[in-house]
Design a protein around this motif. Structure first.
Motif, PDB file in Angstrom:
ATOM      1  N   LYS A   1       0.830  -1.187   0.000  1.00 43.77           N
ATOM      2  CA  LYS A   1       0.000   0.000   0.000  1.00 43.77           C
ATOM      3  C   LYS A   1       0.879   1.256   0.000  1.00 43.77           C
ATOM      4  N   PRO A   2       0.368   2.379  -0.510  1.00 46.17           N
ATOM      5  CA  PRO A   2       1.206   3.588  -0.655  1.00 46.17           C
ATOM      6  C   PRO A   2       1.846   4.079   0.639  1.00 46.17           C
ATOM      7  N   ALA A   3       1.155   3.901   1.771  1.00 49.51           N
ATOM      8  CA  ALA A   3       1.675   4.424   3.047  1.00 49.51           C
ATOM      9  C   ALA A   3       2.639   3.463   3.728  1.00 49.51           C
ATOM     10  N   GLN A   4       2.941   2.314   3.099  1.00 46.55           N
ATOM     11  CA  GLN A   4       3.759   1.301   3.774  1.00 46.55           C
ATOM     12  C   GLN A   4       5.172   1.795   4.059  1.00 46.55           C
ATOM     13  N   LEU A   5       5.804   2.437   3.079  1.00 38.02           N
ATOM     14  CA  LEU A   5       7.179   2.890   3.277  1.00 38.02           C
ATOM     15  C   LEU A   5       7.253   3.970   4.349  1.00 38.02           C
ATOM     16  N   GLY A   6       6.275   4.880   4.369  1.00 41.71           N
ATOM     17  CA  GLY A   6       6.242   5.902   5.410  1.00 41.71           C
ATOM     18  C   GLY A   6       6.075   5.293   6.793  1.00 41.71           C
ATOM     19  N   HIS A   7       5.256   4.253   6.890  1.00 41.97           N
ATOM     20  CA  HIS A   7       5.066   3.563   8.173  1.00 41.97           C
ATOM     21  C   HIS A   7       6.371   2.906   8.621  1.00 41.97           C
ATOM     22  N   ILE A   8       7.083   2.292   7.692  1.00 40.86           N
ATOM     23  CA  ILE A   8       8.359   1.649   8.015  1.00 40.86           C
ATOM     24  C   ILE A   8       9.374   2.682   8.497  1.00 40.86           C
ATOM     25  N   MET A   9       9.437   3.832   7.837  1.00 39.75           N
ATOM     26  CA  MET A   9      10.384   4.872   8.236  1.00 39.75           C
ATOM     27  C   MET A   9      10.047   5.440   9.605  1.00 39.75           C
ATOM     28  N   GLN A  10       8.757   5.565   9.917  1.00 43.57           N
ATOM     29  CA  GLN A  10       8.365   6.033  11.251  1.00 43.57           C
ATOM     30  C   GLN A  10       8.822   5.070  12.332  1.00 43.57           C
ATOM     31  N   VAL A  11       8.751   3.781  12.057  1.00 39.38           N
ATOM     32  CA  VAL A  11       9.186   2.782  13.024  1.00 39.38           C
ATOM     33  C   VAL A  11      10.705   2.799  13.177  1.00 39.38           C
ATOM     34  N   LEU A  12      11.418   2.854  12.043  1.00 37.18           N
ATOM     35  CA  LEU A  12      12.879   2.829  12.083  1.00 37.18           C
ATOM     36  C   LEU A  12      13.458   4.098  12.690  1.00 37.18           C
ATOM     37  N   TYR A  13      12.708   5.185  12.645  1.00 38.14           N
ATOM     38  CA  TYR A  13      13.168   6.457  13.207  1.00 38.14           C
ATOM     39  C   TYR A  13      13.504   6.331  14.697  1.00 38.14           C
ATOM     40  N   LYS A  14      12.796   5.449  15.397  1.00 40.18           N
ATOM     41  CA  LYS A  14      12.954   5.342  16.854  1.00 40.18           C
ATOM     42  C   LYS A  14      13.861   4.186  17.281  1.00 40.18           C
ATOM     43  N   GLU A  15      14.324   3.381  16.335  1.00 39.97           N
ATOM     44  CA  GLU A  15      15.099   2.199  16.720  1.00 39.97           C
ATOM     45  C   GLU A  15      16.503   2.571  17.193  1.00 39.97           C
ATOM     46  N   LYS A  16      16.964   1.886  18.235  1.00 37.20           N
ATOM     47  CA  LYS A  16      18.304   2.106  18.776  1.00 37.20           C
ATOM     48  C   LYS A  16      18.963   0.763  19.049  1.00 37.20           C
ATOM     49  N   THR A  17      20.305   0.770  19.066  1.00 41.91           N
ATOM     50  CA  THR A  17      21.028  -0.458  19.365  1.00 41.91           C
ATOM     51  C   THR A  17      20.906  -0.805  20.847  1.00 41.91           C
ATOM     52  N   ARG A  18      21.010  -2.093  21.113  1.00 38.39           N
ATOM     53  CA  ARG A  18      20.957  -2.604  22.474  1.00 38.39           C
ATOM     54  C   ARG A  18      22.332  -3.170  22.843  1.00 38.39           C
ATOM     55  N   TYR A  19      22.466  -3.633  24.077  1.00 34.17           N
ATOM     56  CA  TYR A  19      23.770  -4.085  24.567  1.00 34.17           C
ATOM     57  C   TYR A  19      23.890  -5.606  24.676  1.00 34.17           C
ATOM     58  N   LEU A  20      22.793  -6.332  24.446  1.00 35.91           N
ATOM     59  CA  LEU A  20      22.817  -7.781  24.567  1.00 35.91           C
ATOM     60  C   LEU A  20      22.869  -8.437  23.187  1.00 35.91           C
ATOM     61  N   GLU A  21      23.072  -9.747  23.155  1.00 31.15           N
ATOM     62  CA  GLU A  21      23.097 -10.484  21.902  1.00 31.15           C
ATOM     63  C   GLU A  21      21.675 -10.691  21.386  1.00 31.15           C
ATOM     64  N   SER A  22      21.556 -10.874  20.090  1.00 32.13           N
ATOM     65  CA  SER A  22      20.243 -11.080  19.486  1.00 32.13           C
ATOM     66  C   SER A  22      19.722 -12.479  19.808  1.00 32.13           C
ATOM     67  N   ASN A  23      18.415 -12.563  19.961  1.00 35.63           N
ATOM     68  CA  ASN A  23      17.741 -13.828  20.300  1.00 35.63           C
ATOM     69  C   ASN A  23      17.274 -14.488  19.004  1.00 35.63           C
ATOM     70  N   MET A  24      18.092 -15.392  18.457  1.00 31.22           N
ATOM     71  CA  MET A  24      17.773 -16.014  17.171  1.00 31.22           C
ATOM     72  C   MET A  24      16.605 -16.988  17.288  1.00 31.22           C
ATOM     73  N   GLU A  25      16.439 -17.600  18.445  1.00 30.63           N
ATOM     74  CA  GLU A  25      15.297 -18.502  18.627  1.00 30.63           C
ATOM     75  C   GLU A  25      13.982 -17.743  18.515  1.00 30.63           C
TER      76      GLU A  25
END
Length: 448
Positions: A304-328
């Motif tokens: 849908k046309p608004a999908q990319l804007g929604h993704i960018m809004q979500v990624l705007y707030k993402e930050k790195t963490r200090y623990l390992e990723s949970n692959m399970e």
């Protein structure tokens, strides 16, 4: 009355020309002790300087708004890109003025040199242009535009303050998205180093009937059209559309490493936005999953046309963490959320072969159900160190260790390929180009 006086006083600044004139007056008074013939000249000169000072103040404060200025920017800034900033100035005095303009840029840039000097004739308009390159997502506070205005007399400056407390958000890189879109539509992605591979589709989506030429698959011969035309005719098919393309971004500590002021997470976010934009132009659906010690954001694949804007809004707030990723947790989420075979691009990083071995069982499980592409990064600092000639024994040790780590990265790519998992080992600067190239190649080969 006190407030009015304070307003005028706080914006009034003395210039070097005034101090030079006062210094000359002091010199005249000193010389008068030795040369009596100077008479009243020191007093006259001092009085003249004082009158010019008052005249300068009057003509600068006679107009309530002698100078106008405002900052012109986009509503948001693009992370990792040069963002154009413009300051427009207008002189409303009846004479030409000298201006010293200081733009108070956000503290994140750590810049103290955004000041400009120019002359502006009466009634004229001028613009100042410069670029800012943010390296972190978030809110950036702009301060005032300070304009110090001086008349032709030049004994004092009047300060004007404009456009205070302006906040602009910094989003994942979007400036080049329009260029990628234009290049994708016009099939000239090679100008950005992106190769387009053409291959006749063999999917169930019919395209057209054309004359048979050498090399066409005889299984696609249309016998009815052949009978009508009197010559061999074949069906051609286009690539299947509306496939799911998911970007999975690792937010764990391995993505905190900086390169050219941007973290690996920001490089991955910028590349994800560009890839999903191109995928949507190719009629595919774009989705997103972020991961750290827990599952972060999950956006189901849509076109849908608004999908990319929604993704960018979500990624705007993402930050790195200090623990390992949970692959399970990632594997469980993929199995429950992604219902059909999809292209899954996993942005992560491995600093050692043992780190890859810990995640490999889950990557092998994911690759059974989806076309998995693992993207990880070269260490450009080690690469440059391995190229430089060693000057002493310590340099030989450093060069040997750097070459060992580089070789281990290549071993990781071979290890993934051994289990049928596609991999991209890239420098952060070439990440976007390499990821889009891989997507277009897979699209042309009908792997998705």
């Amino acid at each position: 009355m006190k407030k009015i006086f304070q307003r005028y006083y706080t914006n009034l600044f003395l210039t070097d020309r005034l101090f030079t004139a006062l210094g000359f007056c002091v010199l005249l008074f000193i010389l008068k002790f030795f040369f009596k013939w100077l008479g009243d000249i020191p007093e006259i000169v001092t009085g003249l300087v004082f009158l010019l000072f008052l005249l300068d103040v009057v003509i600068l404060y006679r107009n309530k708004k002698g100078v106008e200025a405002h900052r012109i920017t986009s509503k948001r800034l693009s992370n990792g890109d040069d963002n154009p900033i413009q300051i427009e100035l207008k002189n409303q005095y009846g004479f030409g003025v000298k201006l010293h303009v200081i733009d108070e840029v956000p503290f994140q840039f750590q810049l103290r040199d955004k000041d400009f000097k120019l002359q502006l004739q009466s009634g004229s308009i001028k613009s100042i242009h410069y670029n800012l390159r943010p390296t972190k997502r978030g809110e950036y506070d702009f301060g005032f535009i300070r304009v110090y205005t001086g008349s032709p007399i030049g004994l004092v400056n009047r300060r004007y303050n404009f456009d205070g407390a302006k906040v602009l958000p910094v989003f994942p890189s979007f400036i080049n998205l329009g260029q990628y879109e234009l290049m994708a539509i016009s099939h000239h992605l090679t100008e950005f180093g992106i190769k387009k591979i053409r291959k006749v589709g063999q999917s169930v989506e019919f395209d057209q009937i054309k004359n048979y030429v050498g090399g066409d698959d005889i299984r696609t011969i249309n016998w009815k059209a052949t009978a009508r035309k009197g010559g061999l005719m074949v069906n051609t098919y286009t690539d299947e559309r509306s496939q799911n393309v998911y970007c999975i971004i690792d937010k764990s500590r391995v993505m905190r490493m900086p390169f050219e002021s941007l973290s690996l997470l920001d490089y991955a976010i910028n590349a994800s936005v560009a890839l999903l934009k191109v995928a949507m132009l190719k009629q595919d659906k774009a989705g997103l999953i972020t991961l750290s010690e827990t599952i972060g954001s999950v956006i189901l694949a849509e076109r849908k046309p608004a999908q990319l804007g929604h993704i960018m809004q979500v990624l705007y707030k993402e930050k790195t963490r200090y623990l390992e990723s949970n692959m399970e947790a990632l594997y469980s989420t993929i199995r429950s959320v992604i219902k059909q075979r999809s292209l899954v691009v996993f942005f992560t990083n491995f600093e050692s072969l043992s780190a890859l071995q810990r995640q490999l069982p889950y990557l092998k499980k994911i690759s059974k159900y989806h076309l998995l592409v693992v993207v990880f990064f070269e260490n450009t600092e080690l690469k440059s160190l391995s190229i430089e000639p060693a000057k002493d024994v310590e340099g030989i040790y450093h060069k040997t260790i750097a070459e060992k780590f580089i070789y281990e990265k290549k071993q990781m790519a071979l290890e993934l390929n051994k289990y049928g998992i596609l991999s991209i080992l890239t420098s952060p600067q070439k990440l976007t180009i390499n990821v889009i190239n891989q997507y277009l190649a897979l699209k042309a080969q009908q792997r998705i």
